[in-house]
Write a protein that holds these residues in place. Structure first.
Motif, PDB file in Angstrom:
ATOM      1  N   UNK A 198       0.856  -1.241   0.043  1.00  0.00           N
ATOM      2  CA  UNK A 198       0.184  -0.169  -0.126  1.00  0.00           C
ATOM      3  C   UNK A 198       0.863   1.276   0.112  1.00  0.00           C
ATOM      4  N   UNK A 199       0.703   2.141  -0.957  1.00  0.00           N
ATOM      5  CA  UNK A 199       1.700   3.306  -1.260  1.00  0.00           C
ATOM      6  C   UNK A 199       1.117   4.479  -1.639  1.00  0.00           C
ATOM      7  N   UNK A 200       1.849   5.418  -1.392  1.00  0.00           N
ATOM      8  CA  UNK A 200       1.407   7.026  -1.871  1.00  0.00           C
ATOM      9  C   UNK A 200       2.101   7.070  -3.124  1.00  0.00           C
ATOM     10  N   UNK A 201       1.463   7.675  -4.053  1.00  0.00           N
ATOM     11  CA  UNK A 201       2.021   7.639  -5.344  1.00  0.00           C
ATOM     12  C   UNK A 201       2.822   9.044  -5.473  1.00  0.00           C
ATOM     13  N   UNK A 202       3.597   9.023  -6.477  1.00  0.00           N
ATOM     14  CA  UNK A 202       4.092  10.437  -7.222  1.00  0.00           C
ATOM     15  C   UNK A 202       4.765  11.325  -6.283  1.00  0.00           C
ATOM     16  N   UNK A 203       5.999  10.991  -5.364  1.00  0.00           N
ATOM     17  CA  UNK A 203       6.754   9.851  -5.714  1.00  0.00           C
ATOM     18  C   UNK A 203       6.223   8.841  -4.705  1.00  0.00           C
ATOM     19  N   UNK A 204       6.903   7.349  -5.284  1.00  0.00           N
ATOM     20  CA  UNK A 204       6.375   5.993  -4.243  1.00  0.00           C
ATOM     21  C   UNK A 204       6.875   6.503  -2.955  1.00  0.00           C
ATOM     22  N   UNK A 205       6.052   6.097  -1.794  1.00  0.00           N
ATOM     23  CA  UNK A 205       6.219   6.151  -0.377  1.00  0.00           C
ATOM     24  C   UNK A 205       5.455   4.995   0.116  1.00  0.00           C
ATOM     25  N   UNK A 206       6.080   3.950   0.818  1.00  0.00           N
ATOM     26  CA  UNK A 206       5.326   2.849   1.400  1.00  0.00           C
ATOM     27  C   UNK A 206       4.601   3.210   2.489  1.00  0.00           C
ATOM     28  N   UNK A 207       3.229   2.727   2.540  1.00  0.00           N
ATOM     29  CA  UNK A 207       2.580   3.114   3.720  1.00  0.00           C
ATOM     30  C   UNK A 207       2.599   1.721   4.466  1.00  0.00           C
ATOM     31  N   UNK A 208       2.426   0.653   3.873  1.00  0.00           N
ATOM     32  CA  UNK A 208       2.465  -0.901   4.554  1.00  0.00           C
ATOM     33  C   UNK A 208       2.555  -1.755   3.753  1.00  0.00           C
ATOM     34  N   UNK A 209       3.691  -2.717   3.897  1.00  0.00           N
ATOM     35  CA  UNK A 209       4.329  -3.577   3.296  1.00  0.00           C
ATOM     36  C   UNK A 209       3.294  -4.823   3.125  1.00  0.00           C
ATOM     37  N   UNK A 210       3.086  -5.396   2.082  1.00  0.00           N
ATOM     38  CA  UNK A 210       2.064  -6.665   1.655  1.00  0.00           C
ATOM     39  C   UNK A 210       3.047  -7.680   0.895  1.00  0.00           C
TER      40      UNK A 210
END
Length: 447
Positions: A305-317
């Motif tokens: 689960x990520x935030x876009x533009x730029x990528x930032x990981x919220x939770x690893x799956x």
């Protein structure tokens, strides 16, 4: 509560219905006398209407908002059948490429706009009053797939897809598929179109199989809308055409575009051409505290689960076929909560500009969680439970549960959304008892 003074029983019943109608229909219908005359009430009804309007203008502890919905110590659910007069597309397999049957929007006056995809190849739009009953005649728009609807004080916006053209380009592999377009449709308080704006880019001689095209293919393409008080943002899955020698490859990602009040694309405002790659469950919210649109996606780029533009990981799956991103709401005093699921269990994550700083494991056994703001300082997690749904309230500061779970007696759909209302209630559109009925489940405000 609606207070009625000085009228008989029959007139009181009619008056109560009229007060409900006018407080939920938007706009100022003039003086109490004028409103009563429009409703066919006698002069004493006009006086009572004025008294009732004055009473409702001063909120009591037992009701909230212009619709005077009752406020309880615990969540209460009201389910309303809405006959819409035309056949609604069924749920089907509820896959991420299947058509979305229906969506609902919260109007500032407490009523709703209800949109549905008809079996006639049209997107329909109807107005609901405070009692979640259809008012007037629905309007229709050309569209092959409904995505979302949002509202403001002078109307609202639909997000839908339309047929496009693939052109004469050659695919490097695979077979031809539809090359469709995504559009915002601005409508007024009568549900009539004001303007439309394509937010994909099949214009100016560019077709789907041309290098640089951004369009809607068979890939996941569902989208959501958000409103900053002036502009609307659309965040949705998109096909990406890339030249590869004498042929083109088609990839999938997501795209966010912002459209201003006059229907023109607005640069900046957190918009981007492509964000997450191989993206699904695109979610967006406007944050008035930061004056930015916030977004999250589920992506197979590092399976997260990520935030876009730029990528930032919220939770690893993990990419095991069960990674699903739920909805996005504002946390208190800052940041955001998002719901997601992996392996059939829902989680809640609080984050600001990167990795989650608080993880909440839930008891919800579901592949498709829903999350929505629920009044001040609370949010509601909901999920499929047999033939209906179950929900649980949480606070938006630390994710603590508020009360126990409770049932919502409508059928779940993996990709449809709950919407939050100004009075603290939330609503969800669901399949009705027959092909021409939609059920609106409303969780009433909680004190």
């Amino acid at each position: 509560m609606i207070v009625v003074f000085g009228v008989g029983t029959a007139a009181a019943i009619a008056l109560a219905s009229t007060v409900l109608w006018f407080t939920g229909s938007g706009g100022d219908n003039g003086t109490p006398q004028a409103r009563a005359q429009q409703a066919g009430l006698p002069s004493e009804g006009a006086q009572a209407l004025g008294a009732a309007a004055s009473a409702s203008a001063s909120p009591s502890a037992s009701t909230a908002g212009a619709c005077a919905r009752p406020v309880g110590a615990a969540p209460a659910v009201r389910v309303t059948d809405v006959p819409v007069g035309s056949s609604v597309t069924g749920y089907g397999r509820e896959g991420d490429t299947d058509p979305l049957p229906m969506a609902i929007a919260a109007r500032p006056d407490g009523g709703s706009w209800l949109a549905w995809l008809g079996t006639d190849g049209k997107v329909h739009l109807g107005r609901l009053d405070c009692a979640d009953k259809l008012v007037g005649t629905p309007t229709t728009f050309t569209g092959i797939d409904l995505q979302d609807v949002q509202a403001d004080a002078t109307g609202g916006v639909l997000l839908l897809t339309r047929k496009g053209t693939c052109g004469g380009g050659t695919l490097c592999g695979g077979s031809a598929s539809p090359c469709n377009t995504m559009h915002m449709i601005r409508f007024d308080l009568n549900g009539q179109q004001v303007w439309e704006r394509q937010v994909t880019n099949l214009t100016g001689g560019r077709t789907g199989y041309d290098d640089g095209a951004r369009f809607v293919w068979w890939y996941q393409h569902h989208g959501r809308l958000a409103y900053d008080g002036t502009n609307y943002a659309a965040y949705f899955g998109v096909a990406i055409t890339v030249k590869n020698g004498a042929c083109v490859d088609i990839h999938e990602g997501d795209r966010m575009q912002v459209v201003g009040p006059n229907g023109a694309l607005v640069p900046g405002h957190d918009s981007f051409e492509v964000g997450c790659s191989h993206s699904w469950t695109t979610r967006i919210a406007w944050d008035p505290r930061t004056k930015h649109f916030a977004m999250v996606c589920a992506t197979d780029n590092a399976c997260r689960i990520a935030q876009p533009n730029p990528y930032r990981t919220v939770a690893a799956g993990t990419c095991d076929g069960t990674l699903f991103g739920g909805d996005l709401v504002l946390a208190q005093p800052k940041g955001y909560w998002t719901a997601w699921s992996q392996g059939g269990t829902a989680r809640l994550e609080r984050f600001t500009t990167g990795a989650s700083d608080q993880h909440i494991g839930t008891t919800a056994k579901t592949a498709h969680p829903h999350l929505v703001a629920y009044g001040s300082g609370r949010m509601l997690l909901a999920w499929e439970s047999g033939a209906s749904m179950t929900a649980q309230a949480y606070d938006t500061t630390v994710g603590k549960t508020v009360g126990g779970t409770f049932p919502i007696g409508v059928k779940d759909h993996a990709y449809q959304a709950f919407k939050a209302y100004p009075d603290g209630s939330v609503a969800y559109p669901a399949a009705g008892g027959n092909a021409t009925t939609i059920r609106v489940a409303r969780v009433l405000p909680m004190g």
